[in-house]
Design a protein around this motif. Sequence first.
Motif, PDB file in Angstrom:
ATOM      1  N   LEU A  58     -18.668   7.970 -55.167  1.00 21.43           N
ATOM      2  CA  LEU A  58     -18.683   7.156 -56.377  1.00 21.43           C
ATOM      3  C   LEU A  58     -18.913   5.675 -56.088  1.00 21.43           C
ATOM      4  N   GLY A  59     -19.266   5.358 -54.851  1.00 18.66           N
ATOM      5  CA  GLY A  59     -19.683   3.995 -54.538  1.00 18.66           C
ATOM      6  C   GLY A  59     -18.653   3.123 -53.872  1.00 18.66           C
ATOM      7  N   GLY A  60     -17.499   3.677 -53.530  1.00 21.90           N
ATOM      8  CA  GLY A  60     -16.482   2.910 -52.827  1.00 21.90           C
ATOM      9  C   GLY A  60     -16.488   3.212 -51.336  1.00 21.90           C
ATOM     10  N   ALA A  61     -15.567   2.603 -50.621  1.00 20.55           N
ATOM     11  CA  ALA A  61     -15.431   2.837 -49.183  1.00 20.55           C
ATOM     12  C   ALA A  61     -13.953   2.998 -48.872  1.00 20.55           C
ATOM     13  N   ALA A  62     -13.590   4.130 -48.295  1.00 13.80           N
ATOM     14  CA  ALA A  62     -12.184   4.428 -48.022  1.00 13.80           C
ATOM     15  C   ALA A  62     -12.031   5.040 -46.646  1.00 13.80           C
ATOM     16  N   ILE A  63     -10.839   4.903 -46.093  1.00 18.66           N
ATOM     17  CA  ILE A  63     -10.478   5.565 -44.843  1.00 18.66           C
ATOM     18  C   ILE A  63      -9.119   6.233 -45.042  1.00 18.66           C
ATOM     19  N   GLY A  64      -9.030   7.491 -44.635  1.00 19.64           N
ATOM     20  CA  GLY A  64      -7.798   8.255 -44.806  1.00 19.64           C
ATOM     21  C   GLY A  64      -6.896   8.183 -43.595  1.00 19.64           C
ATOM     22  N   LEU A  65      -5.594   8.180 -43.860  1.00 21.25           N
ATOM     23  CA  LEU A  65      -4.598   8.166 -42.800  1.00 21.25           C
ATOM     24  C   LEU A  65      -3.447   9.099 -43.183  1.00 21.25           C
ATOM     25  N   SER A  66      -2.774   9.625 -42.171  1.00 25.82           N
ATOM     26  CA  SER A  66      -1.442  10.177 -42.384  1.00 25.82           C
ATOM     27  C   SER A  66      -0.458   9.167 -41.822  1.00 25.82           C
ATOM     28  N   GLY A  67       0.806   9.423 -41.991  1.00 24.96           N
ATOM     29  CA  GLY A  67       1.800   8.510 -41.460  1.00 24.96           C
ATOM     30  C   GLY A  67       1.790   8.416 -39.946  1.00 24.96           C
ATOM     31  N   LYS A  68       1.174   9.414 -39.300  1.00 26.30           N
ATOM     32  CA  LYS A  68       1.119   9.415 -37.832  1.00 26.30           C
ATOM     33  C   LYS A  68       0.070   8.441 -37.297  1.00 26.30           C
ATOM     34  N   ASP A  69      -0.929   8.110 -38.083  1.00 27.18           N
ATOM     35  CA  ASP A  69      -2.043   7.295 -37.604  1.00 27.18           C
ATOM     36  C   ASP A  69      -1.622   5.847 -37.404  1.00 27.18           C
ATOM     37  N   PRO A  76      -7.398   2.059 -48.285  1.00 23.52           N
ATOM     38  CA  PRO A  76      -6.600   3.007 -47.495  1.00 23.52           C
ATOM     39  C   PRO A  76      -6.102   4.151 -48.376  1.00 23.52           C
ATOM     40  N   VAL A  77      -6.204   5.365 -47.871  1.00 17.82           N
ATOM     41  CA  VAL A  77      -5.737   6.551 -48.577  1.00 17.82           C
ATOM     42  C   VAL A  77      -4.736   7.251 -47.659  1.00 17.82           C
ATOM     43  N   VAL A  78      -3.484   7.325 -48.074  1.00 18.55           N
ATOM     44  CA  VAL A  78      -2.388   7.732 -47.188  1.00 18.55           C
ATOM     45  C   VAL A  78      -1.810   9.083 -47.600  1.00 18.55           C
ATOM     46  N   ALA A  79      -1.770  10.020 -46.639  1.00 16.34           N
ATOM     47  CA  ALA A  79      -1.092  11.303 -46.821  1.00 16.34           C
ATOM     48  C   ALA A  79       0.354  11.164 -46.351  1.00 16.34           C
ATOM     49  N   PRO A  80       1.328  11.690 -47.098  1.00 10.18           N
ATOM     50  CA  PRO A  80       2.743  11.433 -46.807  1.00 10.18           C
ATOM     51  C   PRO A  80       3.376  12.380 -45.793  1.00 10.18           C
ATOM     52  N   THR A  81       2.780  12.473 -44.625  1.00  7.12           N
ATOM     53  CA  THR A  81       3.407  13.176 -43.513  1.00  7.12           C
ATOM     54  C   THR A  81       3.574  12.184 -42.374  1.00  7.12           C
ATOM     55  N   ALA A  82       4.619  12.383 -41.573  1.00  6.37           N
ATOM     56  CA  ALA A  82       4.898  11.450 -40.480  1.00  6.37           C
ATOM     57  C   ALA A  82       5.776  12.143 -39.459  1.00  6.37           C
ATOM     58  N   SER A  83       5.928  11.527 -38.304  1.00  6.47           N
ATOM     59  CA  SER A  83       6.763  12.104 -37.251  1.00  6.47           C
ATOM     60  C   SER A  83       7.910  11.168 -36.911  1.00  6.47           C
ATOM     61  N   ASP A  84       8.950  11.747 -36.302  1.00  8.26           N
ATOM     62  CA  ASP A  84      10.078  10.933 -35.865  1.00  8.26           C
ATOM     63  C   ASP A  84       9.884  10.531 -34.408  1.00  8.26           C
ATOM     64  N   GLU A  85      10.912   9.913 -33.817  1.00  8.72           N
ATOM     65  CA  GLU A  85      10.776   9.412 -32.444  1.00  8.72           C
ATOM     66  C   GLU A  85      10.639  10.525 -31.428  1.00  8.72           C
ATOM     67  N   LYS A  86      10.991  11.758 -31.811  1.00 10.58           N
ATOM     68  CA  LYS A  86      10.868  12.895 -30.904  1.00 10.58           C
ATOM     69  C   LYS A  86       9.563  13.663 -31.117  1.00 10.58           C
ATOM     70  N   GLY A  87       8.764  13.239 -32.086  1.00 13.08           N
ATOM     71  CA  GLY A  87       7.484  13.888 -32.333  1.00 13.08           C
ATOM     72  C   GLY A  87       7.510  14.996 -33.362  1.00 13.08           C
ATOM     73  N   ALA A  88       8.668  15.257 -33.975  1.00 14.27           N
ATOM     74  CA  ALA A  88       8.746  16.284 -35.010  1.00 14.27           C
ATOM     75  C   ALA A  88       8.055  15.784 -36.283  1.00 14.27           C
ATOM     76  N   THR A  89       7.287  16.669 -36.909  1.00 15.61           N
ATOM     77  CA  THR A  89       6.546  16.298 -38.116  1.00 15.61           C
ATOM     78  C   THR A  89       7.368  16.603 -39.355  1.00 15.61           C
ATOM     79  N   TYR A  90       7.348  15.668 -40.311  1.00 17.69           N
ATOM     80  CA  TYR A  90       8.117  15.811 -41.540  1.00 17.69           C
ATOM     81  C   TYR A  90       7.236  15.662 -42.770  1.00 17.69           C
ATOM     82  N   ASN A  91       7.616  16.390 -43.791  1.00 16.39           N
ATOM     83  CA  ASN A  91       7.025  16.281 -45.119  1.00 16.39           C
ATOM     84  C   ASN A  91       7.852  15.257 -45.890  1.00 16.39           C
ATOM     85  N   ILE A  92       7.236  14.167 -46.317  1.00 23.03           N
ATOM     86  CA  ILE A  92       7.947  13.135 -47.069  1.00 23.03           C
ATOM     87  C   ILE A  92       7.389  13.102 -48.481  1.00 23.03           C
ATOM     88  N   ASN A  93       8.275  13.079 -49.452  1.00 24.14           N
ATOM     89  CA  ASN A  93       7.839  13.017 -50.838  1.00 24.14           C
ATOM     90  C   ASN A  93       6.911  11.820 -51.041  1.00 24.14           C
TER      91      ASN A  93
END
Length: 289
Positions: free
Chosen positions: A115-126, A172-189
């Motif tokens: 649609l003519g814009g420019a975006a980059i996607g990220l998760s919380g891990k990026d 920026p387009v952000v997906a709400p997943t991220a990891s903790d200090e031990k590397g475990a992945t979490y689903n965040i609302n």
Amino acid sequence: MGNPSTRAEIIIGALPYIQAFRGQTVVVKYGGNAMVDTDLTTAVIQDVILMGLVGMQPVVVHGGGPQIDEAMKTSGLTPTFVQGLRVTDAETMRIVERVLVGEINQGIVARIGQLGGAAIGLSGKDGGLIRARKAPPQKGGDGQALDLGLVGNVAGIDARPIRTLQAAGYIPVVAPTASDEKGATYNINADVVAGEMAAALAAEKLVLLTDTDGILDRQGTLLSSLTARDVERLTADGTISRGMLPKVGACLTALRGGVRKTHIINGTRQHALIEELLTPEGVGTEIVT
């Protein structure tokens, strides 16, 4: 098409808002049924692109509840929610990450480009964007504390990846997943992430797109403007409940973090985002300090 002078008046009427918000970050939480209807998806993305073109700096945080529900059902799993939060075991987490990061996030980025814009996607891990920690147990309907599994809260946000993309002219387009200090992945609302993101970015506004007109009283009447104290009272008496709880929590988090105004609006209303931002009437519920 309407009268040309009327159309011009509408555009001129938006000028004060364009001037006021130019250069300001506006965090938009995008989710619900507006994500599964093609026409609504197009309208939301057009609004986000227009925000950028008139000088705002939009940041999109997206959910994907309906798509995750469908993927879970296809895999023979039954979605379960406690206080508006999805109970997430290891198998559910794999589905959540695939749907949010691998499908929805990239789909939004692609559509913005089309649609003519420019975006980059990220998760919380990026880039270490979001640091997660396990969410505490929540009270179920019977009053018993329930472990939500791999559901996380936001432990911290490093705003640098977002600022870098904004400076380069990307949405920026952000997906709400991220990891903790031990590397475990979490689903965040996604509402929770949007509230924390708005605070971390010192955003001018947080706008949450949902499937209702905003916060309703017990008679079903829209409450167009509330203070943080009003929200606390309505939550205590049960007027605000279930899926609206994370949304008002996000608004309160943003306000405590210095965001000036927060809004909960109906994302199933075409171009509601621009109507909220660029007209004097606005739509939905505004929550302020």
